[in-house]
Design a protein around this motif. Structure first.
Motif, PDB file in Angstrom:
ATOM      1  N   ALA A 209      55.165   4.962  15.224  1.00 17.63           N
ATOM      2  CA  ALA A 209      55.548   5.695  14.009  1.00 17.63           C
ATOM      3  C   ALA A 209      57.010   5.434  13.666  1.00 17.63           C
ATOM      4  CB  ALA A 209      55.313   7.188  14.200  1.00 17.63           C
ATOM      5  N   THR A 210      57.315   5.324  12.382  1.00 17.90           N
ATOM      6  CA  THR A 210      58.695   5.123  11.944  1.00 17.90           C
ATOM      7  C   THR A 210      59.460   6.432  12.056  1.00 17.90           C
ATOM      8  OG1 THR A 210      58.260   5.704   9.634  1.00 17.90           O
ATOM      9  CG2 THR A 210      57.872   3.404  10.289  1.00 17.90           C
ATOM     10  N   PRO A 211      60.791   6.377  12.107  1.00 17.52           N
ATOM     11  CA  PRO A 211      61.563   7.611  12.134  1.00 17.52           C
ATOM     12  C   PRO A 211      61.274   8.526  10.942  1.00 17.52           C
ATOM     13  CG  PRO A 211      62.948   5.782  12.795  1.00 17.52           C
ATOM     14  CD  PRO A 211      61.646   5.187  12.326  1.00 17.52           C
ATOM     15  N   THR A 212      61.025   7.953   9.792  1.00 15.98           N
ATOM     16  CA  THR A 212      60.695   8.767   8.620  1.00 15.98           C
ATOM     17  C   THR A 212      59.380   9.503   8.836  1.00 15.98           C
ATOM     18  OG1 THR A 212      61.874   7.258   7.147  1.00 15.98           O
ATOM     19  CG2 THR A 212      60.240   8.702   6.140  1.00 15.98           C
ATOM     20  N   GLN A 213      58.400   8.838   9.420  1.00 17.57           N
ATOM     21  CA  GLN A 213      57.123   9.479   9.710  1.00 17.57           C
ATOM     22  C   GLN A 213      57.281  10.572  10.764  1.00 17.57           C
ATOM     23  OE1 GLN A 213      55.047   5.869  10.770  1.00 17.57           O
ATOM     24  NE2 GLN A 213      54.021   5.729   8.777  1.00 17.57           N
ATOM     25  N   VAL A 214      58.116  10.320  11.764  1.00 19.66           N
ATOM     26  CA  VAL A 214      58.367  11.322  12.804  1.00 19.66           C
ATOM     27  C   VAL A 214      59.022  12.557  12.186  1.00 19.66           C
ATOM     28  CG1 VAL A 214      59.700  11.830  14.890  1.00 19.66           C
ATOM     29  CG2 VAL A 214      58.498   9.649  14.678  1.00 19.66           C
ATOM     30  N   TRP A 217      56.468  14.493  10.237  1.00 22.11           N
ATOM     31  CA  TRP A 217      55.588  15.222  11.161  1.00 22.11           C
ATOM     32  C   TRP A 217      56.250  16.511  11.627  1.00 22.11           C
ATOM     33  CZ3 TRP A 217      56.987  15.990  16.372  1.00 22.11           C
ATOM     34  CH2 TRP A 217      56.020  16.621  17.160  1.00 22.11           C
ATOM     35  N   TRP A 218      57.505  16.431  11.992  1.00 21.21           N
ATOM     36  CA  TRP A 218      58.210  17.603  12.498  1.00 21.21           C
ATOM     37  C   TRP A 218      58.338  18.669  11.413  1.00 21.21           C
ATOM     38  CZ3 TRP A 218      59.305  19.473  17.053  1.00 21.21           C
ATOM     39  CH2 TRP A 218      60.259  20.495  17.177  1.00 21.21           C
ATOM     40  N   ARG A 219      58.681  18.261  10.201  1.00 21.68           N
ATOM     41  CA  ARG A 219      58.818  19.217   9.107  1.00 21.68           C
ATOM     42  C   ARG A 219      57.474  19.819   8.720  1.00 21.68           C
ATOM     43  NH1 ARG A 219      59.803  16.968   4.794  1.00 21.68           N
ATOM     44  NH2 ARG A 219      60.019  14.769   5.323  1.00 21.68           N
ATOM     45  N   GLY A 220      56.384  19.185   9.130  1.00 24.41           N
ATOM     46  CA  GLY A 220      55.060  19.695   8.831  1.00 24.41           C
ATOM     47  C   GLY A 220      54.548  20.712   9.825  1.00 24.41           C
ATOM     48  N   ARG A 240      62.793  10.819  20.421  1.00 23.74           N
ATOM     49  CA  ARG A 240      62.079  10.479  19.191  1.00 23.74           C
ATOM     50  C   ARG A 240      63.064  10.304  18.043  1.00 23.74           C
ATOM     51  NH1 ARG A 240      56.304   9.582  18.572  1.00 23.74           N
ATOM     52  NH2 ARG A 240      55.303  10.570  20.345  1.00 23.74           N
ATOM     53  N   ASP A 241      63.272   9.076  17.611  1.00 24.94           N
ATOM     54  CA  ASP A 241      64.152   8.821  16.477  1.00 24.94           C
ATOM     55  C   ASP A 241      63.538   9.408  15.217  1.00 24.94           C
ATOM     56  OD1 ASP A 241      66.013   7.342  18.005  1.00 24.94           O
ATOM     57  OD2 ASP A 241      64.722   5.583  17.909  1.00 24.94           O
ATOM     58  N   GLY A 242      64.354  10.145  14.471  1.00 24.47           N
ATOM     59  CA  GLY A 242      63.884  10.804  13.264  1.00 24.47           C
ATOM     60  C   GLY A 242      63.854  12.314  13.400  1.00 24.47           C
ATOM     61  N   LEU A 243      63.860  12.830  14.635  1.00 22.23           N
ATOM     62  CA  LEU A 243      63.899  14.272  14.829  1.00 22.23           C
ATOM     63  C   LEU A 243      65.328  14.791  14.642  1.00 22.23           C
ATOM     64  CD1 LEU A 243      61.570  15.000  17.873  1.00 22.23           C
ATOM     65  CD2 LEU A 243      61.068  15.156  15.439  1.00 22.23           C
ATOM     66  N   ARG A 415      69.454   8.151   9.577  1.00 28.45           N
ATOM     67  CA  ARG A 415      69.298   8.377   8.131  1.00 28.45           C
ATOM     68  C   ARG A 415      68.089   9.271   7.851  1.00 28.45           C
ATOM     69  NH1 ARG A 415      72.887   5.203   5.476  1.00 28.45           N
ATOM     70  NH2 ARG A 415      73.478   3.171   6.336  1.00 28.45           N
ATOM     71  N   ALA A 416      67.000   9.073   8.579  1.00 28.13           N
ATOM     72  CA  ALA A 416      65.785   9.850   8.327  1.00 28.13           C
ATOM     73  C   ALA A 416      65.994  11.331   8.617  1.00 28.13           C
ATOM     74  CB  ALA A 416      64.639   9.313   9.180  1.00 28.13           C
ATOM     75  N   ALA A 417      66.816  11.654   9.611  1.00 30.21           N
ATOM     76  CA  ALA A 417      67.018  13.050  10.007  1.00 30.21           C
ATOM     77  C   ALA A 417      68.160  13.719   9.250  1.00 30.21           C
ATOM     78  CB  ALA A 417      67.288  13.128  11.508  1.00 30.21           C
ATOM     79  N   HIS A 418      68.911  12.961   8.464  1.00 29.99           N
ATOM     80  CA  HIS A 418      70.099  13.520   7.815  1.00 29.99           C
ATOM     81  C   HIS A 418      69.721  14.579   6.798  1.00 29.99           C
ATOM     82  CE1 HIS A 418      74.033  13.567   5.670  1.00 29.99           C
ATOM     83  NE2 HIS A 418      74.469  13.323   6.898  1.00 29.99           N
ATOM     84  N   GLN A 419      70.493  15.647   6.758  1.00 31.12           N
ATOM     85  CA  GLN A 419      70.169  16.791   5.907  1.00 31.12           C
ATOM     86  C   GLN A 419      71.206  17.037   4.820  1.00 31.12           C
ATOM     87  OE1 GLN A 419      69.847  19.907   8.818  1.00 31.12           O
ATOM     88  NE2 GLN A 419      68.021  19.031   9.770  1.00 31.12           N
ATOM     89  N   GLY A 420      72.153  16.150   4.685  1.00 30.55           N
ATOM     90  CA  GLY A 420      73.184  16.331   3.671  1.00 30.55           C
ATOM     91  C   GLY A 420      72.670  16.055   2.270  1.00 30.55           C
ATOM     92  N   ASP A 421      73.498  16.376   1.274  1.00 33.53           N
ATOM     93  CA  ASP A 421      73.127  16.137  -0.117  1.00 33.53           C
ATOM     94  C   ASP A 421      73.153  14.654  -0.465  1.00 33.53           C
ATOM     95  OD1 ASP A 421      72.841  18.854  -0.523  1.00 33.53           O
ATOM     96  OD2 ASP A 421      74.937  19.122  -1.141  1.00 33.53           O
TER      97      ASP A 421
END
Length: 591
Positions: A209-214, A217-220, A240-243, A415-421
């Motif tokens: 799974a890509t970091p974006t997919q991970v 999944w976590w946000r789901g 897990r990259d993306g968390l 980048r996938a996990a970043h929460q900034g604007d």
């Protein structure tokens, strides 16, 4: 399985049933032990002989075997129920979060799983905003519908698999096959060794799974399910990259603490266990020291996040100074030869530049010094590969090539996990052999942008080559920065093709081995041990000023690029680039 059944299910009650079976198993084992001590063992020790004795002994032994078999079968049921409960909980959490997200987006979901939304006033159908609303709601409805379908499918699979496993033991009990010791032992072996693993893991992202997919999944998952996974299965989350960084930190600290306690309790420890214990100890000590400093407002120390930890190969450690999920500027530093978990943790702090955790912290401070209002930094040291332990291993690019995909994926996960604007400004930093890995990872990410998100800037210092012939080969025009000290022998290491009979002496040896122009180049002065010289003018990188170093102490020179001591303007230049102000870096001509 339908929405109502899964939504209203109470899988947590299965844990109670599992506990009840465990208690029954414990009681039955005690009963079996009492039978064996009080009856079977006494008969065997009675010296009773004759035909009656033979028959009685055989009957008693048969009873013992049946009791032992029944105990084995009972002991397996609790684990099946607990595994099924975890799988159900994970699927239900996905459904509940999907339904919550649907409500938040103004979507309705019926009992069949159909997703819809209230249409706008027909009179506004030609309004551009209305068309955008319809597109947005349609895409959101598709996403919610897919998530609901997946949750129901996973729940149905968990239901089917759990029922099949329980039916096996039920059938064995009904037919009395479970009273056969060979059958029960086979069931035990199958549970321990057979199958694809715990049932709940089917609800986790697959290994590819890509970091974006991970991250999706976590946000789901519901917040309760997220915390349950952190508590119950931290080993599934820490690397897990993306968390989110805070999740990885909680998970990895728990895994680290468990490893430290488990290995610390062993006495004596094997050589391998001692190495793993010392790795855990030095990393744990660093975190304790840094946590205390972070709590002190006058210490100028950010919070640490343990983004990676493991025992693979020579050990793994990824430590962030500052939160990369909210930072405006993120740097990810890859150290080189001889780096260990100890030098990321609390070890190797006596010599300037030898502790790679301190080096990353220095970059954090240098970045903060260059940032304006609203800026924030995270500086990460990434030991996610087996750094060469010596010169002979560093002679090959094999370790750098092997580690490059993991590093490129890690950057993508930032980048996938970043929460900034807005997206963070990400800088890759490679020192010594680490610059070769950074070069390989950068080329991988810029040439395969469908799978990776490359950094914005690349900084390479003390480099024996990146594997690239030109800076342009890295795929980041004008964003490749190079630091090379005059008396750093590694940056003058000749091509492997030019050294006959192998490398003589240490690359950090006195003048006359491989320091500065000590050996020299037989053919191509631009070719280093692992590719073209990044500091050469023809390479095309932006060379920034660093201290020349000491001809008498080339090893110190090689280690001081990321230190405020003896590195001259190097650290300030690096901080400027990481902060997105490369125009402030002091540039010098290439070789």
């Amino acid at each position: 399985m339908d929405i109502a059944a899964l939504r209203d299910a109470r899988p947590g009650e299965l844990y109670g049933a599992a506990d009840a079976y465990d208690r029954l198993h414990t009681a039955f084992q005690e009963h079996t032990s009492n039978w064996k001590r009080g009856t079977a063992d006494r008969v065997h020790q009675s010296q009773w002989t004759g035909e009656a004795a033979t028959g009685a002994t055989a009957s008693i032994d048969g009873t013992t075997g049946r009791l032992q078999a029944a105990g084995i079968e009972l002991g397996l049921i609790g684990a099946v129920l607990r595994d099924g409960a975890e799988a159900f909980e994970l699927a239900r959490a996905k459904l509940l979060q999907a339904l919550a997200d649907a409500r938040a987006k103004g979507l309705g979901v019926n009992e069949r799983g159909d997703v819809g939304w209230e249409p706008l006033d027909p009179r506004s159908r030609h309004d551009p905003d209305a068309a955008d609303y319809e597109r947005t709601q349609k895409a959101a409805a598709q996403d919610i519908g897919d998530r609901i379908t997946l949750a129901l499918r996973e729940a149905a699979e968990a239901d089917r698999t759990t029922a099949e496993r329980l039916r096996r033991y039920t059938d064995n009990a009904t037919s009395q096959a479970g009273l056969d010791l060979a059958t029960a032992s086979g069931d035990l072996a199958a549970a321990a060794l057979g199958g694809p693993g715990p049932l709940y893991t089917k609800g986790l992202p697959p290994d590819g799974a890509t970091p974006t997919q991970v991250n999706a999944w976590w946000r789901g998952l519901t917040a309760d399910e997220q915390q349950r996974l952190i508590t119950a299965h931290p080993e599934q989350l820490g690397n897990r990259d993306g968390l989110p960084a805070v999740v990885r930190d909680q998970a990895n600290r728990k895994v680290l603490d468990d490893a430290f306690d488990r290995l610390g309790a062993k006495s004596p420890r094997t050589e391998d266990e001692e190495k793993r214990y010392q790795r855990a100890r030095t990393l744990k000590l660093r975190l304790q020291q840094d946590d205390a400093l972070a709590a002190d407002p006058g210490a100028d120390h950010p919070r640490d996040y343990l983004l990676g930890y493991g025992d693979e190969g020579q050990g793994r450690a990824v430590l962030s100074f500052g939160d990369p999920d909210s930072a405006t500027d993120v740097s990810v530093y890859v150290p080189g030869m001889t780096t260990t978990v100890s030098s990321v943790g609390a070890g190797n702090r006596a010599d300037v530049g030898a502790n790679e955790g301190d080096n990353a912290l220095n970059v954090w401070r240098a970045t903060r010094a260059q940032q304006g209002p609203g800026g924030s930094a995270a500086s990460i040291v990434w030991l996610g590969y087996d750094a060469p332990p010596g010169v002979s291993d560093a002679a090959s690019g094999e370790r750098g090539q092997a580690g490059a995909p993991a590093y490129a994926t890690f950057l993508t996960g930032i980048r996938a996990a970043h929460q900034g604007d807005r997206p963070p400004h990400v800088t890759s930093i490679g020192h010594s052999y680490g610059s070769y890995l950074v070069g390989q990872a950068t080329m991988l990410s810029t040439r395969h942008r469908d799978g990776y998100l490359p950094p914005d800037d690349v900084i390479i210092v003390g480099s024996p080559g990146t594997g690239a012939g030109k800076a342009a080969d890295l795929g980041l025009p004008g964003r490749v920065w190079v630091g090379a000290a005059t008396y750093d022998g590694v940056t003058s290491l000749p091509s492997k093709n030019e050294v006959t009979g192998g490398l003589v002496g240490s690359i950090f040896g006195p003048v006359g081995t491989v320091v500065g122009a000590g050996i020299g180049h037989a053919t191509d002065p631009d070719e280093l041990w692992l590719g073209s010289d990044p500091a050469d003018a023809d390479f095309g990188g932006k060379r920034f000023s660093v201290a020349d170093g000491s001809v008498a102490h080339p090893q110190d020179t090689h280690l001081e690029y990321l230190t405020p001591q003896n590195g001259g303007p190097s650290l300030a230049n690096i901080g400027a680039v990481v902060a997105g102000h490369g125009d402030r870096a002091q540039l010098v001509a290439g070789r």
